[in-house]
Write an enzyme that holds these catalytic residues in place. Sequence first.
Site, PDB file in Angstrom:
ATOM      1  N   ASN A  90       0.560  -1.277  -0.398  1.00 43.08           N
ATOM      2  CA  ASN A  90       0.342  -0.261  -0.016  1.00 43.08           C
ATOM      3  C   ASN A  90       0.639   0.926   0.038  1.00 43.08           C
ATOM      4  O   ASN A  90       0.394   2.409  -0.018  1.00 43.08           O
ATOM      5  CB  ASN A  90      -1.102   0.016   1.461  1.00 43.08           C
ATOM      6  CG  ASN A  90      -1.618   1.365   1.254  1.00 43.08           C
ATOM      7  OD1 ASN A  90      -2.336   1.434   0.668  1.00 43.08           O
ATOM      8  ND2 ASN A  90      -1.311   1.875   2.786  1.00 43.08           N
ATOM      9  N   TYR A 155       3.240   9.645 -11.826  1.00 43.84           N
ATOM     10  CA  TYR A 155       2.263   8.755 -11.049  1.00 43.84           C
ATOM     11  C   TYR A 155       1.657   8.062 -11.091  1.00 43.84           C
ATOM     12  O   TYR A 155       1.117   6.809 -10.708  1.00 43.84           O
ATOM     13  CB  TYR A 155       1.402   9.723  -9.734  1.00 43.84           C
ATOM     14  CG  TYR A 155       0.616   8.867  -8.830  1.00 43.84           C
ATOM     15  CD1 TYR A 155       1.164   7.616  -7.780  1.00 43.84           C
ATOM     16  CD2 TYR A 155      -1.091   9.361  -9.300  1.00 43.84           C
ATOM     17  CE1 TYR A 155       0.197   7.888  -6.273  1.00 43.84           C
ATOM     18  CE2 TYR A 155      -1.908   8.655  -8.209  1.00 43.84           C
ATOM     19  CZ  TYR A 155      -1.109   8.202  -7.598  1.00 43.84           C
ATOM     20  OH  TYR A 155      -2.090   7.894  -5.749  1.00 43.84           O
ATOM     21  N   LYS A 159       1.177   3.834 -11.164  1.00 42.54           N
ATOM     22  CA  LYS A 159      -0.368   2.805 -11.152  1.00 42.54           C
ATOM     23  C   LYS A 159      -0.602   1.849 -12.143  1.00 42.54           C
ATOM     24  O   LYS A 159      -1.272   1.034 -12.213  1.00 42.54           O
ATOM     25  CB  LYS A 159      -1.380   3.686 -10.074  1.00 42.54           C
ATOM     26  CG  LYS A 159      -0.963   4.372  -9.433  1.00 42.54           C
ATOM     27  CD  LYS A 159      -0.438   3.754  -8.257  1.00 42.54           C
ATOM     28  CE  LYS A 159      -0.694   4.435  -7.108  1.00 42.54           C
ATOM     29  NZ  LYS A 159      -0.509   3.953  -5.761  1.00 42.54           N
TER      30      LYS A 159
HETATM   31  P1  NAD Z   1      -0.927   8.847   3.108  1.00 43.04           P
HETATM   32  O1  NAD Z   1       0.202   9.450   2.872  1.00 43.04           O
HETATM   33  O2  NAD Z   1      -1.621   8.776   3.874  1.00 43.04           O
HETATM   34  O3  NAD Z   1      -0.348   7.163   3.226  1.00 43.04           O
HETATM   35  C1  NAD Z   1       1.408   6.472   2.480  1.00 43.04           C
HETATM   36  C2  NAD Z   1       2.017   5.643   3.969  1.00 43.04           C
HETATM   37  O4  NAD Z   1       2.494   5.662   2.388  1.00 43.04           O
HETATM   38  C3  NAD Z   1       2.118   5.890   4.999  1.00 43.04           C
HETATM   39  O5  NAD Z   1       1.706   5.131   5.643  1.00 43.04           O
HETATM   40  C4  NAD Z   1       3.326   5.995   4.703  1.00 43.04           C
HETATM   41  O6  NAD Z   1       4.265   6.406   5.885  1.00 43.04           O
HETATM   42  C5  NAD Z   1       4.073   5.239   3.828  1.00 43.04           C
HETATM   43  N1  NAD Z   1       5.259   5.758   2.393  1.00 43.04           N
HETATM   44  C6  NAD Z   1       5.283   7.056   1.999  1.00 43.04           C
HETATM   45  N2  NAD Z   1       6.702   7.429   1.599  1.00 43.04           N
HETATM   46  C7  NAD Z   1       7.390   6.177   2.594  1.00 43.04           C
HETATM   47  C8  NAD Z   1       8.947   5.491   2.156  1.00 43.04           C
HETATM   48  N3  NAD Z   1       9.610   5.991   1.509  1.00 43.04           N
HETATM   49  N4  NAD Z   1       8.332   4.342   2.721  1.00 43.04           N
HETATM   50  C9  NAD Z   1       8.332   3.268   2.949  1.00 43.04           C
HETATM   51  N5  NAD Z   1       6.833   4.031   3.394  1.00 43.04           N
HETATM   52  C10 NAD Z   1       6.257   5.350   3.120  1.00 43.04           C
HETATM   53  O7  NAD Z   1      -1.632   8.101   1.789  1.00 43.04           O
HETATM   54  P2  NAD Z   1      -2.933   6.945   1.367  1.00 43.04           P
HETATM   55  O8  NAD Z   1      -3.823   8.577   0.880  1.00 43.04           O
HETATM   56  O9  NAD Z   1      -3.142   6.230   2.009  1.00 43.04           O
HETATM   57  O10 NAD Z   1      -2.445   6.616   0.487  1.00 43.04           O
HETATM   58  C11 NAD Z   1      -1.678   4.666   1.050  1.00 43.04           C
HETATM   59  C12 NAD Z   1      -1.812   3.852  -1.236  1.00 43.04           C
HETATM   60  O11 NAD Z   1      -3.316   4.570  -1.898  1.00 43.04           O
HETATM   61  C13 NAD Z   1      -0.487   4.740  -2.291  1.00 43.04           C
HETATM   62  O12 NAD Z   1      -0.566   3.623  -2.606  1.00 43.04           O
HETATM   63  C14 NAD Z   1      -1.633   5.738  -2.992  1.00 43.04           C
HETATM   64  O13 NAD Z   1      -1.242   6.214  -3.990  1.00 43.04           O
HETATM   65  C15 NAD Z   1      -3.392   5.059  -2.658  1.00 43.04           C
HETATM   66  N6  NAD Z   1      -3.711   6.057  -3.509  1.00 43.04           N
HETATM   67  C16 NAD Z   1      -4.344   7.167  -2.394  1.00 43.04           C
HETATM   68  C17 NAD Z   1      -5.607   8.117  -3.248  1.00 43.04           C
HETATM   69  C18 NAD Z   1      -5.758   9.063  -1.805  1.00 43.04           C
HETATM   70  O14 NAD Z   1      -6.750   9.868  -2.182  1.00 43.04           O
HETATM   71  N7  NAD Z   1      -5.746   9.219  -0.535  1.00 43.04           N
HETATM   72  C19 NAD Z   1      -6.182   7.492  -3.830  1.00 43.04           C
HETATM   73  C20 NAD Z   1      -5.406   6.716  -4.902  1.00 43.04           C
HETATM   74  C21 NAD Z   1      -4.526   5.724  -4.758  1.00 43.04           C
END
Ligand code: NAD
Length: 247
Positions: A90, A155, A159
Amino acid sequence: MLKGKVAVVTGGTRGIGFEIVRKYLQNGAKVVLFGSRQESVDTALDKLKAENAAWEVEGKFPKLTDAVEVEKAILDVKEKFGRIDILVNNAGISQNTKLYDYTPEEFDKVIDLNVKAIFYAILPAAKIMKEQGGGCIINTSSMVSISGQPAGVGYPASKFAVNGMTISLARELGPDHIRVNAVAPGVTKTDMVASLPEQVVQAISAKIPMGRPGEPEEVASAFLYLASDLASYVTGEILSVDGACRS
Ligand code: NAD
């Protein structure tokens, strides 16, 4: 729904990943969450233990872009818990840089975490799952893997790659009883969205047929379904959880 299962969740310290960890624990799994720093891992564990002291949850912080560190962390989980039933990839970073401002380093940074790190975790985990007779891998994709986005090309590129790995590995690992799926969230209320410019979030939100962004918990429910026996014949699927805003 996950009684007795052992799960690893990367990026489990906050946002969508944290809600996946909570949901898995609520449903009887033992969980090892991977974060990027000792401090954020400890904070997440404290929060979870405060909610339910009986939950079996631990944390690690391997550098996800280092294949050797990731392999060691995965092998440590197997040694401690005896198996790994569920791997959730994730952790991810997003980006909104315009092409003309892009640097090769920025592009690499996104691909290193969003694509290569997933591959690094799957390598040792799939071997463990094969040996134990099966398992399941769930990757976090995004709605932009379907629609693209108008800036930050690294990005959506990352994906699309996640979807490619998911669909391909579902075919390759099916004979070993390893299911491989992805969840493609839409705009979800996490730090990642909070870090986008307000006008970008508003413009995206205005196009959501459900009329609102998703909650991390709603996205985590899809990860619960895919990890559970309810999805025993579901593999190679990219499950959108986006209020129908992908097109
Ligand atoms: P967030 O920024 O709240 O969390 C991201 C997580 O990734 C955190 O736990 C962080 O510790 C970890 N992370 C970031 N960089 C890191 C690194 N270098 N090494 C290890 N861990 C790392 O974001 P989120 O929105 O919860 O995103 C989680 C996933 O969901 C991601 O893959 C993101 O692409 C995807 N996503 C999010 C959204 C959204 O709208 N929030 C939409 C589509 C996809």
